[in-house]
Design an enzyme around this catalytic site. Structure first.
Site, short mmCIF file in Angstrom:
data_model
loop_
_atom_site.label_atom_id
_atom_site.label_comp_id
_atom_site.label_asym_id
_atom_site.label_seq_id
_atom_site.Cartn_x
_atom_site.Cartn_y
_atom_site.Cartn_z
N ASP A 296 0.87 -1.17 0.00
CA ASP A 296 0.00 0.00 0.00
C ASP A 296 0.91 1.23 0.00
O ASP A 296 2.12 1.12 0.25
CB ASP A 296 -0.90 -0.05 1.24
CG ASP A 296 -1.77 1.17 1.39
OD1 ASP A 296 -2.44 1.55 0.41
OD2 ASP A 296 -1.77 1.77 2.49
N ASP B 192 -0.29 5.23 0.80
CA ASP B 192 -0.62 6.21 1.83
C ASP B 192 -0.78 5.53 3.19
O ASP B 192 -1.57 4.61 3.35
CB ASP B 192 -1.92 6.94 1.48
CG ASP B 192 -1.84 7.69 0.17
OD1 ASP B 192 -0.77 8.27 -0.11
OD2 ASP B 192 -2.83 7.69 -0.58
N ASP C 280 -1.79 -0.87 5.83
CA ASP C 280 -2.07 -0.26 7.13
C ASP C 280 -3.53 -0.28 7.51
O ASP C 280 -3.90 0.23 8.57
CB ASP C 280 -1.58 1.20 7.15
CG ASP C 280 -2.45 2.12 6.29
OD1 ASP C 280 -2.80 1.71 5.16
OD2 ASP C 280 -2.79 3.22 6.76
#
Length: 237
Positions: free
Chosen positions: A24, A26, A185
């Site tokens: 991922d 961001d 996240d």
């Protein structure tokens, strides 16, 4: 004079590494929230709407630009009509892409760890950020050379939590799902990883909208430099 023997640890065998790692963007590799906040607030200001704060934007990140814009306007008390979302999203992206990317947004340990990992394993970026903006940011912050594939939120008809983007990246890397690890996240990363048949590692410092311990990842890491050890511990190679 006899030479001092090399006591440095031997590198782990190739079979111990995963066949591929998907990341991922961001909240995992970069702290993009301040720039996203700046872009959204400039758009809201153009519409004579109140500014949002960083805590609000943290909760809106991760589902793609149209959802971000929709949530931002709803938070001001003036929700967008569905048919106006595409044009407003285009306006937001024009503002966001004009912002200079700051290399300091890269989380500690990311560049060094990616450099280490890409020497052993093919890496891909799978993000819900639009692909053009993703490439621009990667170039500006100096991370572009580490990834053999980049899949953005508008690359395919689907985005995370759908497994399609992950499977597309795996196909580009020539990796089987069972030998692939998704690193993210939030819930979208875990859901997409599970649906794609991959193992999942989550960082604990990102932008999850629920306690990271409840996401159901196979491993958690508090600092990015802990990732190689977590990958070897998974033994999916």
């Amino acid at each position: 004079m006899p030479q001092t023997p090399d006591r440095s640890p031997a590198p782990p065998p190739q079979a111990a590494w995963p066949a591929a790692i998907l990341f991922d963007f961001d909240g995992t590799l970069i702290d993009s929230a301040p720039d996203i906040l700046t872009g959204i607030n400039r758009l809201l200001d153009e519409e004579n709407l109140p500014a949002l704060d960083l805590g609000q934007v943290h909760q809106f990140i991760g589902d793609g630009a149209p959802t971000l814009v929709t949530r931002a306007f709803a938070a001001t008390g003036r929700p967008l009509a569905p048919d106006s979302v595409p044009a407003m999203t285009d306006r937001y992206m024009a503002i966001y892409e004009a912002l200079p990317a700051d290399p300091s947004c890269v989380f500690p340990g990311v560049a060094e760890t990616l450099a280490h990992l890409c020497a052993h394993i093919p890496l891909a970026l799978v993000t819900n950020k639009p692909e053009r903006a993703t490439h621009a940011v990667l170039q500006a912050i100096g991370l572009n050379s580490y990834f053999k594939a980049v899949v953005g939120g508008d690359t395919l008809p689907t985005r995370k939590p759908h497994p399609g983007p992950l499977l597309h990246a795996m196909a580009q890397l020539g990796a089987e799902p069972a030998r692939t690890v998704m690193v993210g996240d939030g819930a979208n990363d875990v859901t997409a990883g599970r649906a794609a048949g991959a193992r999942v590692v989550c960082v604990t410092y990102g932008y999850p909208r629920m306690p990271v311990e409840e996401l159901g990842a196979d491993r958690l890491v508090d600092h990015f430099h802990e990732l190689p050890a977590a990958l070897l511990d998974l033994s999916v190679g």
